[in-house]
Design a protein around this motif. Structure first.
Motif, PDB file in Angstrom:
ATOM      1  N   ASP A   1      31.376  42.699  45.642  1.00 31.21           N
ATOM      2  CA  ASP A   1      32.751  42.513  45.167  1.00 31.21           C
ATOM      3  C   ASP A   1      32.991  43.183  43.822  1.00 31.21           C
ATOM      4  N   ALA A   2      31.944  43.536  43.132  1.00 29.38           N
ATOM      5  CA  ALA A   2      32.090  44.167  41.809  1.00 29.38           C
ATOM      6  C   ALA A   2      32.543  45.615  41.983  1.00 29.38           C
ATOM      7  N   GLY A   3      33.554  45.998  41.255  1.00 28.91           N
ATOM      8  CA  GLY A   3      34.006  47.386  41.240  1.00 28.91           C
ATOM      9  C   GLY A   3      34.659  47.871  42.520  1.00 28.91           C
ATOM     10  N   THR A   4      35.324  46.975  43.234  1.00 25.69           N
ATOM     11  CA  THR A   4      35.900  47.367  44.513  1.00 25.69           C
ATOM     12  C   THR A   4      37.002  48.421  44.384  1.00 25.69           C
ATOM     13  N   ASP A   5      37.658  48.490  43.248  1.00 24.37           N
ATOM     14  CA  ASP A   5      38.712  49.486  43.050  1.00 24.37           C
ATOM     15  C   ASP A   5      38.296  50.547  42.031  1.00 24.37           C
TER      16      ASP A   5
ATOM     17  N   ARG B   1      39.289  45.017  50.512  1.00 23.78           N
ATOM     18  CA  ARG B   1      38.027  44.411  50.085  1.00 23.78           C
ATOM     19  C   ARG B   1      36.979  44.537  51.190  1.00 23.78           C
ATOM     20  N   ILE B   2      37.376  44.321  52.446  1.00 21.17           N
ATOM     21  CA  ILE B   2      36.437  44.441  53.560  1.00 21.17           C
ATOM     22  C   ILE B   2      35.909  45.866  53.637  1.00 21.17           C
ATOM     23  N   PHE B   3      36.808  46.834  53.544  1.00 23.60           N
ATOM     24  CA  PHE B   3      36.402  48.232  53.610  1.00 23.60           C
ATOM     25  C   PHE B   3      35.436  48.561  52.481  1.00 23.60           C
ATOM     26  N   THR B   4      35.768  48.151  51.282  1.00 23.21           N
ATOM     27  CA  THR B   4      34.934  48.448  50.126  1.00 23.21           C
ATOM     28  C   THR B   4      33.569  47.785  50.252  1.00 23.21           C
ATOM     29  N   VAL B   5      33.553  46.527  50.633  1.00 19.78           N
ATOM     30  CA  VAL B   5      32.284  45.818  50.807  1.00 19.78           C
ATOM     31  C   VAL B   5      31.463  46.497  51.899  1.00 19.78           C
ATOM     32  N   PHE B   6      32.122  46.860  52.992  1.00 19.63           N
ATOM     33  CA  PHE B   6      31.427  47.516  54.087  1.00 19.63           C
ATOM     34  C   PHE B   6      30.799  48.831  53.626  1.00 19.63           C
TER      35      PHE B   6
ATOM     36  N   GLU C   1      25.219  46.906  44.709  1.00 17.00           N
ATOM     37  CA  GLU C   1      24.387  46.540  45.856  1.00 17.00           C
ATOM     38  C   GLU C   1      24.109  45.034  45.866  1.00 17.00           C
ATOM     39  N   LYS C   2      23.939  44.460  44.687  1.00 15.32           N
ATOM     40  CA  LYS C   2      23.683  43.023  44.582  1.00 15.32           C
ATOM     41  C   LYS C   2      24.961  42.210  44.758  1.00 15.32           C
ATOM     42  N   ASN C   3      26.074  42.716  44.221  1.00 13.67           N
ATOM     43  CA  ASN C   3      27.344  42.010  44.246  1.00 13.67           C
ATOM     44  C   ASN C   3      28.431  42.966  44.736  1.00 13.67           C
TER      45      ASN C   3
END
Length: 136
Positions: free
Chosen positions: A70-74, A19-24, A66-68
């Protein structure tokens, strides 16, 4: 040459490595999207617009991520869009190798020795190999 600096949050937040990687990555994509860098051989197009067109991801989906973050992290579409951004900026070269010096300019919080050992990134889902290189 494009340069960005990524601001680090002063407040630590506990999240899974993936999750951190994806958010980053999503945050970086957001920051890159409106800077002056453009894909090679283009005139008035941003990296964001170029990669939306290349990956055929819906602009609304990119805007939502971009707004959220956490959406679509996988989501494979999101990984492919992120892959496109990294290739366009030269972070991943034509052969799928990570250009470590460029990677360091755009991304911090990674063990660069680990990044150097990542095999070629030949498709979107290969980006998950970076998960193991995140520093905690």
């Amino acid at each position: 040459m494009c340069r960005l600096s990524i601001l680090q949050s002063p407040v630590p937040v506990k999240m899974s490595t993936t999750r951190i990687f994806t958010v980053f990555l999503i945050v970086v994509v957001t920051l890159i999207s409106d800077i002056y860098c453009a894909p090679p051989n283009s005139s008035n197009i941003t990296v964001k617009d170029f990669c939306i067109k290349e990956t055929k991801i819906a602009k609304e989906k990119v805007d939502e991520i971009e707004k959220n973050p956490d959406a679509g992290t996988d989501d494979e579409e999101v990984l492919c869009y992120t892959h496109c951004v990294m290739v366009t900026l030269g972070v991943i070269d034509e052969d799928g190798a990570i250009a470590v010096e460029k990677f360091k300019k755009f991304f911090d919080g990674f063990d660069m020795e680990c990044v150097k050992k990542i095999p070629k990134i030949e498709n979107c889902t290969d980006l998950s190999a970076l998960d193991d290189c995140e520093e905690e």
